[in-house]
Motif scaffolding. Structure first.
Motif, mmCIF file in Angstrom:
data_model
loop_
_atom_site.group_PDB
_atom_site.id
_atom_site.type_symbol
_atom_site.label_atom_id
_atom_site.label_comp_id
_atom_site.label_asym_id
_atom_site.label_seq_id
_atom_site.Cartn_x
_atom_site.Cartn_y
_atom_site.Cartn_z
ATOM 1 N N ALA A 1 -0.372 40.899 -70.501
ATOM 2 C CA ALA A 1 -0.498 41.759 -71.698
ATOM 3 C C ALA A 1 -0.359 43.026 -71.316
ATOM 4 O O ALA A 1 0.332 44.073 -71.867
ATOM 5 N N GLU A 2 -0.925 43.479 -70.042
ATOM 6 C CA GLU A 2 -1.231 44.899 -69.500
ATOM 7 C C GLU A 2 0.115 45.176 -68.898
ATOM 8 O O GLU A 2 0.733 46.287 -69.097
ATOM 9 N N VAL A 3 0.905 44.298 -68.256
ATOM 10 C CA VAL A 3 2.281 44.409 -67.668
ATOM 11 C C VAL A 3 3.179 44.780 -68.916
ATOM 12 O O VAL A 3 3.959 45.569 -68.868
ATOM 13 N N LEU A 4 3.040 43.984 -70.097
ATOM 14 C CA LEU A 4 3.969 44.214 -71.002
ATOM 15 C C LEU A 4 3.760 45.395 -71.858
ATOM 16 O O LEU A 4 4.673 46.149 -72.102
ATOM 17 N N ALA A 5 2.693 45.939 -72.000
ATOM 18 C CA ALA A 5 2.345 47.300 -72.541
ATOM 19 C C ALA A 5 2.924 48.323 -71.548
ATOM 20 O O ALA A 5 3.492 49.313 -72.214
ATOM 21 N N ALA A 6 2.933 48.126 -70.428
ATOM 22 C CA ALA A 6 3.216 49.021 -69.284
ATOM 23 C C ALA A 6 4.854 49.207 -69.579
ATOM 24 O O ALA A 6 5.316 50.299 -69.339
ATOM 25 N N ARG A 7 5.188 48.177 -69.602
ATOM 26 C CA ARG A 7 6.906 48.089 -69.606
ATOM 27 C C ARG A 7 7.741 48.677 -70.797
ATOM 28 O O ARG A 7 8.529 49.142 -70.743
ATOM 29 N N LEU A 8 6.810 48.575 -71.880
ATOM 30 C CA LEU A 8 7.270 48.984 -73.219
ATOM 31 C C LEU A 8 6.879 50.156 -73.621
ATOM 32 O O LEU A 8 7.399 50.959 -74.476
ATOM 33 N N GLY A 9 5.972 50.738 -72.550
ATOM 34 C CA GLY A 9 5.366 52.040 -72.873
ATOM 35 C C GLY A 9 4.599 52.241 -73.966
ATOM 36 O O GLY A 9 4.392 53.495 -74.610
ATOM 37 N N LEU A 10 3.687 51.300 -74.301
ATOM 38 C CA LEU A 10 2.964 51.166 -75.562
ATOM 39 C C LEU A 10 1.392 51.394 -74.976
ATOM 40 O O LEU A 10 0.999 50.969 -73.978
ATOM 41 N N PRO A 11 0.385 52.013 -75.967
ATOM 42 C CA PRO A 11 -0.854 52.071 -75.701
ATOM 43 C C PRO A 11 -1.337 50.824 -75.909
ATOM 44 O O PRO A 11 -0.924 50.148 -76.852
ATOM 45 N N MET A 12 -2.499 50.349 -75.231
ATOM 46 C CA MET A 12 -3.052 49.041 -75.386
ATOM 47 C C MET A 12 -4.421 48.967 -75.900
ATOM 48 O O MET A 12 -5.241 49.734 -75.418
ATOM 49 N N PHE A 13 -4.787 48.196 -76.836
ATOM 50 C CA PHE A 13 -6.073 48.045 -77.258
ATOM 51 C C PHE A 13 -6.366 46.643 -77.574
ATOM 52 O O PHE A 13 -5.733 45.752 -77.914
ATOM 53 N N ARG A 14 -7.673 46.368 -76.923
ATOM 54 C CA ARG A 14 -8.387 45.181 -77.079
ATOM 55 C C ARG A 14 -9.280 45.078 -77.945
ATOM 56 O O ARG A 14 -10.200 45.919 -78.310
ATOM 57 N N VAL A 15 -9.095 44.056 -78.970
ATOM 58 C CA VAL A 15 -10.147 44.019 -80.117
ATOM 59 C C VAL A 15 -11.481 43.777 -79.655
ATOM 60 O O VAL A 15 -11.686 42.918 -78.946
ATOM 61 N N ASP A 16 -12.329 44.520 -80.350
ATOM 62 C CA ASP A 16 -13.750 44.417 -80.075
ATOM 63 C C ASP A 16 -14.494 43.287 -81.252
ATOM 64 O O ASP A 16 -14.471 43.735 -82.465
ATOM 65 N N LEU A 17 -14.458 42.138 -81.077
ATOM 66 C CA LEU A 17 -14.973 41.188 -82.037
ATOM 67 C C LEU A 17 -16.326 41.585 -82.575
ATOM 68 O O LEU A 17 -16.728 41.312 -83.670
ATOM 69 N N SER A 18 -17.161 42.150 -81.692
ATOM 70 C CA SER A 18 -18.519 42.415 -82.277
ATOM 71 C C SER A 18 -18.490 43.481 -83.233
ATOM 72 O O SER A 18 -19.262 43.548 -84.066
ATOM 73 N N GLN A 19 -17.369 44.082 -83.330
ATOM 74 C CA GLN A 19 -17.289 45.407 -84.448
ATOM 75 C C GLN A 19 -16.330 44.803 -85.592
ATOM 76 O O GLN A 19 -16.386 45.256 -86.913
ATOM 77 N N VAL A 20 -15.533 44.064 -85.473
ATOM 78 C CA VAL A 20 -14.684 43.417 -86.550
ATOM 79 C C VAL A 20 -15.156 42.228 -87.128
ATOM 80 O O VAL A 20 -15.234 42.494 -88.474
ATOM 81 N N VAL A 21 -15.966 41.688 -86.496
ATOM 82 C CA VAL A 21 -16.643 40.171 -87.380
ATOM 83 C C VAL A 21 -17.965 40.694 -88.044
ATOM 84 O O VAL A 21 -18.739 41.343 -87.448
ATOM 85 N N ASN A 22 -18.191 40.626 -89.305
ATOM 86 C CA ASN A 22 -19.183 41.256 -89.990
ATOM 87 C C ASN A 22 -19.859 39.762 -90.946
ATOM 88 O O ASN A 22 -18.904 38.999 -91.389
ATOM 89 N N LYS A 23 -21.050 39.835 -91.011
ATOM 90 C CA LYS A 23 -21.697 38.668 -91.561
ATOM 91 C C LYS A 23 -21.608 38.811 -93.163
ATOM 92 O O LYS A 23 -21.654 37.682 -93.829
ATOM 93 N N TYR A 24 -21.310 39.871 -93.608
ATOM 94 C CA TYR A 24 -21.161 40.055 -95.099
ATOM 95 C C TYR A 24 -19.541 39.695 -95.582
ATOM 96 O O TYR A 24 -18.844 39.979 -95.006
ATOM 97 N N ILE A 25 -19.682 39.176 -96.589
ATOM 98 C CA ILE A 25 -18.641 38.442 -97.334
ATOM 99 C C ILE A 25 -17.520 39.686 -97.528
ATOM 100 O O ILE A 25 -17.779 40.716 -98.209
ATOM 101 N N GLY A 26 -16.315 39.538 -97.045
ATOM 102 C CA GLY A 26 -15.188 40.597 -97.289
ATOM 103 C C GLY A 26 -15.126 41.739 -96.142
ATOM 104 O O GLY A 26 -14.025 42.282 -96.274
ATOM 105 N N GLU A 27 -16.168 41.882 -95.554
ATOM 106 C CA GLU A 27 -16.153 43.091 -94.641
ATOM 107 C C GLU A 27 -15.357 42.646 -93.402
ATOM 108 O O GLU A 27 -14.852 43.571 -92.829
ATOM 109 N N THR A 28 -15.372 41.636 -92.857
ATOM 110 C CA THR A 28 -14.459 41.032 -91.881
ATOM 111 C C THR A 28 -12.915 41.337 -92.335
ATOM 112 O O THR A 28 -12.062 42.120 -91.305
#
Length: 707
Positions: free
Chosen positions: A499-526
């Motif tokens: 994934a890092e090599v792909l981002a470098a070859r395409l010249g794209l910034p890369m972001f790794r998803v932080d599941l602790s911030q995405v997943v939420n126990k409240y309904i609909g928040e995720t």
């Protein structure tokens, strides 16, 4: 400086304790309106007369004593007003009749306000008293003296009642629903109870508007008018606009749904839509785009009501009311919000159907770039197509970038154009993802021939996607969809590196998803978090990397309880969002069987990362040694042949060996003894047993060290 309203412009006459004979003047009041001048004069004259009475008593007013002896002091006070020469002269000036409200008094002026709200004389006087305090700095000291406490320099209803000849006439103003409070002309300090001692104020911008109504909005506001060039609204939006003009005593909120947070921040497409609304309603719109405290929002709404205009705001969060109460204003309020913020729950607000802000498609963006860039003819067509596809800007942002590039002295190139767009779209997805700096070069990624060909196909597809969508017509069929790929395989086989090599070859910034911030126990928040995450990556032309993707993209289960039902909803939303995702998404997992099968159809590429064979392992050993380290004594053939390890484990062994070799006298050299010890530690970590035969001539050395 402007002369104070309390400056004496005439003869001074000492009577008793420095009481003065008042002569009216207007140098401190910036208005030519006789009506406003008369009522402000009433406030000045009554304050002066009250001070005469206070000075006559030879002491500061005592509120407690006045309250206990109200009847007796009231008679003495009236008697003093008749006997004292200065007080009698002031009473004669106060008794002079004022001018009537003219038929054409100009909207937004003080006289218009009195007629529009049907104010009684006592109420007009109270408004003039607060207006005078706002406009003249000298009024604070006089008001403090009149109230018997220099610290109480702000007018109150109690002071207005004391100054007015009929105290009972002000009883109607002890309610916050009074028009002067409801329309935001007068403000009372934050308190649940509005009593006689509550300080009253008036926003400076409101005072300025009442003194001299102007066609132009105050500083900080932008007036939007619907001219002949404004486009006609669609029927649904036109009906909403006409409904917003209905006179209801509650704010009409019209949510304008932005497709993404970048469009929301830039305001792209909003101005044209507001111009169309203004053309339909025949009313101007005051835009207050910056984030302001609630009190300033109320001031903006008051100014809009005085000017007969509508208000445009930007929301910062779902359901925000900006501190504007339900009974505050009956003007339409246009609110810019993301799609997941279209439901406003502010009590008492009338929320009308939301209006989608028109977004530019790929063809329109390409035409906008061609029109805005004067040097576009010098660029190859592929450069503009690539830019128009990768960055989904609207016209406002494109024009902004084009103006910035026009000031550039160097010739325009495709690289400079992409760099300018990336700088404009540099907003990261907040805490939902972490920026990853690619660490590896292309030659460090070691894959079997079949997987290497698939990886090259993925790179080629991403490079050709803008041209294919723009020229081959696939963008219309696939809704400009991007490319999503699954990297599956055991741990340490190079999924993250790929994934890092792909981002470098395409010249794209890369972001790794932080599941602790995405997943939420409240309904609909995720789902809301995922929406913001996908939108931000689509805008900024970045690569979104889901590590351990099976935790999010797991299989839907049979519904046995409410938890299962809502867990399935999250997966279903991901299925829909992945299909129309316009960016680059890479999913990595070592548990492919746990993924929902429906995801495989949404993925353009599925790359299996197997454990490397001996030839691949040898290349990994060789490429994993840093260039600064001397590894000439290492037997790479032996290491690759004897130990079936993944690339991640091999790099872990190399790091451990470097850490153990560092020290005084070492010239950054790795030996086989140190490497073999590190191999043994890695196998112990993996709960694998190393035999003496497997370790060759180093087996005896390792056994001896364990004794």
């Amino acid at each position: 400086m402007m002369q104070s309203l309390f400056t004496v412009n005439g003869n001074h006459e000492q009577t008793g304790h420095a009481a003065v004979k008042a002569v009216w003047f207007t140098p401190g009041l910036d208005t030519d309106d006789p009506y406003t001048a008369y009522w402000v004069r009433q406030a000045v004259l009554r304050l002066r007369r009250e001070l005469c009475w206070a000075w006559r008593q030879a002491q500061a007013p005592d509120p407690l004593n006045d309250a206990l002896n109200r009847s007796r002091l009231h008679e003495q006070r009236l008697d003093f007003f008749e006997r004292d020469e200065t007080a009698r002269h002031l009473s004669e000036l106060i008794a002079e009749p004022g001018p009537a409200i003219p038929a054409d008094c100009g909207r937004g002026t003080f006289r218009w306000l009195a007629g529009e709200l049907g104010l009684l004389p006592a109420e007009i006087f109270t408004a003039a008293l607060v207006l005078m305090h706002t406009w003249d700095a000298a009024a604070a000291e006089v008001i403090g003296s009149a109230q018997g406490d220099a610290r109480r320099s702000i007018p109150t209803l109690g002071l207005a009642q004391r100054l007015w000849d009929e105290p009972g006439a002000l009883s109607s103003m002890t309610n916050r629903t009074h028009p002067l409070f409801r329309m935001g002309i007068l403000r009372a300090e934050a308190s649940d109870v509005l009593d006689w001692r509550t300080p009253l104020s008036m926003p400076a911008l409101v005072a300025q508007r009442l003194l001299a109504a102007a066609d132009a909005p105050p500083v900080g506001f932008t007036a939007i008018h619907g001219g002949g060039a404004a486009a006609e609204l669609p029927m649904a939006a036109r009906l909403v606009a006409l409904r917003a003009c209905e006179p209801i005593a509650a704010p009409h909120v019209i949510p304008l749904r932005a497709a993404s947070s970048l469009s929301m921040a830039a305001g792209g497409g909003v101005q044209g839509l507001l111009q169309s609304f203004s053309k339909t309603t025949g009313r101007s719109i005051y835009a207050l785009s910056a984030s302001r405290p609630g009190t300033e929002i109320q001031t903006a709404a008051t100014l809009c009501w005085l000017a007969g205009a509508d208000l445009y705001l930007q929301m910062q969060g779902s359901g925000e009311s900006h501190g504007v109460t339900a009974a505050f204003m009956d003007i339409p309020v246009y609110v810019l919000a993301l799609s997941d913020q279209e439901k406003l729950e502010a009590p008492g607000w009338t929320t009308l159907p939301s209006i989608d802000i028109p977004a530019l498609d790929l063809e329109a963006r390409l035409a906008c770039w061609t029109r805005c860039l004067p040097e576009a003819a010098a660029l190859p067509d592929s450069a503009l197509e690539n830019c128009a596809f990768r960055f989904r800007f609207d016209a406002v942002v494109i024009e902004e970038i084009a103006r910035a590039l026009a000031r550039e002295t160097q010739p325009l190139t495709g690289e400079r154009l992409i760099a300018a767009c990336r700088q404009r779209a540099a907003a990261a997805p907040g805490t939902l993802a972490v920026r990853v700096r690619p660490r590896f070069k292309g030659d460090e990624l070691v894959l079997p021939p079949a997987q290497q060909r698939q990886f090259e196909e993925l790179v080629t597809a991403m490079q050709a996607l803008p041209e294919v969508h723009a020229r081959w017509g696939t963008g219309r069929v696939w809704d400009e969809a991007g490319i999503s790929a699954l990297f599956a395989g055991p741990p340490g086989t190079g999924k993250t590196m790929a994934a890092e090599v792909l981002a470098a070859r395409l010249g794209l910034p890369m972001f790794r998803v932080d599941l602790s911030q995405v997943v939420n126990k409240y309904i609909g928040e995720t789902e809301k978090n995922l929406r913001r995450l996908f939108d931000s990556v689509e805008e900024s032309d970045a690569l979104l990397f889901f590590d351990e993707a099976d935790s999010l993209f797991g299989q839907r289960m049979q519904v046995r309880n409410a938890h299962d039902r809502y867990a399935n909803l999250e997966v279903s939303y991901l299925l829909q969002r992945m299909e129309r995702f316009r960016g680059v998404a890479i999913l990595a997992t070592n548990r492919r069987k746990d993924l929902d099968e429906a995801f495989l159809r949404r993925l353009r590429f599925v790359l299996e990362f197997p454990l490397p064979d001996a030839p691949e392992r040898k290349r990994i050993w060789q490429s994993g040694i840093p260039e600064e380290v001397d590894a000439s004594s290492l037997d790479f053939d032996f290491l690759a042949r004897q130990f079936a390890l993944s690339g991640g484990h091999i790099r872990s062994i190399i790091l451990h060996a470097c850490l153990q070799s560092a020290g005084p006298g070492n010239q950054r050299t790795l030996s086989m003894n140190t490497i073999m010890r590190s191999v043994k530690r890695e196998c112990q970590k993996l709960d694998r047993t190393l035999t003496r035969e497997q370790c060759g001539k180093w087996g005896e050395m390792l056994e001896r060290e364990d004794r």
